[in-house]
Each structure stands twice: as structure tokens, then as C-alpha cells.
Design an enzyme around this catalytic site. Structure first.
Site, mmCIF file in Angstrom:
data_model
loop_
_atom_site.group_PDB
_atom_site.id
_atom_site.type_symbol
_atom_site.label_atom_id
_atom_site.label_comp_id
_atom_site.label_asym_id
_atom_site.label_seq_id
_atom_site.Cartn_x
_atom_site.Cartn_y
_atom_site.Cartn_z
ATOM 1 N N LEU A 149 4.524 7.270 3.243
ATOM 2 C CA LEU A 149 3.393 6.177 3.756
ATOM 3 C C LEU A 149 3.665 4.848 3.508
ATOM 4 O O LEU A 149 2.823 3.963 3.783
ATOM 5 C CB LEU A 149 2.011 6.637 2.988
ATOM 6 C CG LEU A 149 1.662 8.095 3.485
ATOM 7 C CD1 LEU A 149 0.517 8.423 2.611
ATOM 8 C CD2 LEU A 149 1.355 8.094 4.887
ATOM 9 N N ARG A 150 4.858 4.202 2.830
ATOM 10 C CA ARG A 150 4.896 2.878 2.565
ATOM 11 C C ARG A 150 4.680 2.089 3.966
ATOM 12 O O ARG A 150 4.326 1.076 4.109
ATOM 13 C CB ARG A 150 6.539 2.694 1.944
ATOM 14 C CG ARG A 150 6.224 1.403 1.030
ATOM 15 C CD ARG A 150 7.682 1.460 0.281
ATOM 16 N NE ARG A 150 7.394 2.077 -1.093
ATOM 17 C CZ ARG A 150 8.219 2.622 -1.407
ATOM 18 N NH1 ARG A 150 9.256 3.271 -1.091
ATOM 19 N NH2 ARG A 150 8.040 3.297 -2.800
ATOM 20 N N GLY A 151 5.390 2.571 5.056
ATOM 21 C CA GLY A 151 5.439 2.030 6.156
ATOM 22 C C GLY A 151 3.771 1.537 6.748
ATOM 23 O O GLY A 151 3.578 0.283 7.203
#
Length: 355
Positions: free
Chosen positions: A290-292
Site C-alpha cells: 500500500l506504499r504507492g
């Protein structure tokens, strides 16, 4: 009790002004957004040699306003924010002991390629710790970089283990050193900027993913612009004082804009529908983790704050999404399509902007 002293006025070497840099808009935008919100997670700049990467990063550090620090503290402790204080300073304040506040330029630390882990993280003098019973700590480059910019040129040639250490500190905001059962930690919150030349090899995908943004820069092809860049550089080298004065007003205005952006950032609103679409783009691009999503949300808000707006627009997202996602796509060796183009194509479809 707190005393304030002015930083000594030293004659320092002039740095090429940030506002005088021609082109490379993508790199400049990524750097400015990370200054507004360091939690974006740094920038990886990939591009040809001689495209002004180092010049731009030094110019950015020079542009930033001076910060309040506790005098004599090796960690650039913030006298107001406990999260950015060393344990010693926190204890001093808790005991109401006087501290002296001074101002200094935002630190810009260059990490040399041959640096050892001890040089980066700091060392504990075990002998002194055992004989005198004190935690004798020799701070490293991470301590020096706290509240500043840590620049790693040719990051793709750096030992993977060291890159891991840097990314861990950048993400957590703390550096922990452990030797022989003795543990010391100190704040290490900095904007991590890595640069590299793609010809010298790519960074491992799991390390690349940890950088918040990824800017690609190319040699300027337009002859007129090339001449302008060469002439500007020659003018600066010949008369740095005179050249810098020409851009002084623009520098002051940009500095003020950054200060204001940091103040309004917590108030910036990103609509739920837009957040949903950002996540849909990430999902369709098959981005791992979920970093993006998180970085795109942060960067879009920082851009709105930079332009004095309280609400994020679709255009804000369009301008940052490629920077936030292009390095997170899975590489297909048979794919000739550019990853940035791929991100924009999916963005246009999800946001209904296809013509």
C-alpha cells in the site's frame, strides 16, 4: 529557562541558486514536495551523468530557511519537538535545566560511496562504557543528517545492507546502534535523496519501492536551452555573488512559499472519491503493498499546499502519480512501453480523462 543566541555569521561559499536551474521540472517538483512533507519518503533520481543532480540538491538545501537547534547538540535537536530531540536534551528539558537555542542552515550530508556502517550509524566506545559506566557514543552521518537532507550519489553502487539501514532510519525517524548489549538511539529524520545512472545497474526492486518518489531526468536536447544552461553556469562561476543577487528575490519568495505550504499542509483535504480512484489505479497497475497509495495521497496534498490550495484536485494527482508509482511496477523484460506512460494511461482511464 531558555536562552537564544544568533548563529555566527560566517562567510560561506555560494551555491548555485535553486530558482536559476533550467529544466528538470520533475526532479525539482519531487524535491520540493519532500521538503514540504518529509513523510513522503525521499526521492530516487535516475538520469544521465552531468544533468545537474548534485547541483540541484545542494541548491535546495541552501534555499531552505534556517532551523532552531539546541546549541552544541550533535543531533540538531529541535528545542520544541520531543520527537526530534536526543534523549539528553529531553531529560534536560524535563528537569527544567537551561538550554541554549541557536539557528543554523538545514544540514545537507553527502554520503561517500565507501562509507562503513560505523561511519553512517555511529559507534559506541565499549571500553569507555564498561570502565566509566557511561554510554560513550560517537555520532555518525545519520545524526548529522537529522532534520536535514541526506544525499547518496550513485546509490545503486552502495552496499545493499547500507541502503537498507538508510531506508529504515528514513522511514522510522530513529537510528538505533547496538553493541555488546549496549543500545543507543537518536532521532534521524531526514529527506533521503538518492541518485544514480541507469547504465550502472538498477537498484533492487524491494529497495527501490522504499523510496517515496522516483524522478527520471534526461539530458536537455533543445540547443537553445543547452546554451542557456552553459551560459548560466559560466556566469555563476565567474561572478557567484552578482549572479546570486539576481535571483535573490525569487529565492526569498520560494522559501516563503515552502514555509507557508508546511503550515497549511495539515488542513489540506483529499476527497474520498479521489482516494478511491488513486487506490484503483494502484490496484490495476498491480502495485505490491500500500506504499504507492499512501505516497500518492501525501504528494497530492503537498502539491496543493505548495500552491496555497485547501482541496486536492484531479490535476494535482495527475502531476504526482507517475513520480509515486513508476518505480513500483513489476518489470517485464519484453515490455518496451515506458513505465511512466503506463501509469498515465491507467490514470486517464480510471479518472475518466481518456479522449
Amino acid at each position: 529557562m531558555t536562552a537564544t543566541v544568533a548563529a555566527p555569521d560566517k562567510t560561506r561559499r555560494l551555491v548555485f541558486p535553486f530558482t536559476a536551474i533550467v529544466g528538470q521540472a520533475e526532479m525539482k517538483l519531487a524535491l520540493l514536495l519532500n521538503v514540504i512533507d518529509p513523510k513522503i519518503g525521499g526521492v530516487m533520481i535516475m538520469g544521465d551523468r552531468g544533468t545537474g543532480k548534485s547541483t540541484t540538491i545542494r541548491a535546495l538545501a541552501d534555499l531552505l530557511p534556517e532551523i532552531d537547534v539546541v546549541a552544541g547538540d550533535p543531533f540538531n535537536s529541535d528545542p520544541q519537538d520531543p520527537e526530534l530531540m536526543s534523549d539528553e536534551i529531553r531529560e534536560q528539558i524535563a528537569q527544567d535545566l537551561p538550554i541554549t537555542i541557536t539557528q543554523k542552515k538545514v544540514p545537507m550530508v553527502d554520503l561517500p560511496l565507501g562509507a562503513t556502517e560505523d561511519r553512517v550509524c555511529g559507534t559506541i566506545d565499549i571500553e569507555k562504557a564498561l570502565s566509566e559506566g557511561v554510554k560513550a557514543f560517537e555520532p555518525g552521518l545519520l545524526a548529522k543528517a537529522n532534520r536535514g537532507i541526506l544525499y547518496v550519489d550513485e546509490v545503486n553502487l552502495l552496499d545493499d545492507h547500507l541502503v537498507d539501514v538508510l531506508l529504515d532510519s528514513a522511514a522510522s525517524g530513529w537510528n538505533t546502534v547496538e553493541r555488546e548489549g549496549i543500545s543507543i538511539r537518536h532521532p534521524a529524520r531526514f529527506v533521503l535523496v538518492g541518485s544514480g545512472n541507469p547504465e550502472e545497474g538498477e537498484l533492487r526492486p524491494q529497495l527501490l519501492d522504499r523510496f517515496g518518489m522516483h524522478a527520471e531526468i534526461h539530458t536537455v536536447k533543445e540547443p537553445n536551452l543547452r546554451v542557456q544552461i552553459v551560459e548560466q553556469r559560466a556566469a555563476f562561476d565567474q561572478e557567484p555573488q552578482l549572479f546570486s543577487q539576481k535571483y535573490q528575490q525569487e529565492q526569498i519568495e520560494l522559501q516563503e512559499q515552502l514555509i507557508q505550504a508546511q503550515k497549511v499542509l495539515p488542513e489540506v483535504y483529499l476527497d474520498y472519491e479521489l482516494r478511491l480512484k488513486i487506490s484503483q489505479v494502484c490496484s490495476e497497475l498491480d502495485v505490491d503493498g500500500l506504499r504507492g497509495d499512501i505516497v500518492t495521497n501525501r504528494a497530492a496534498k503537498a502539491l496543493a499546499a505548495f500552491e496555497y490550495r485547501a482541496v486536492v484536485t484531479v490535476d494535482d494527482i495527475r502531476r504526482v502519480i507517475t513520480l509515486c508509482l513508476r518505480h513500483r511496477l513489476r518489470k517485464d523484460p519484453l515490455e518496451s512501453i515506458d513505465s511512466g506512460y503506463k501509469v498515465q494511461k491507467v490514470f486517464d482511464r480510471v479518472f475518466g480523462l481518456e479522449s
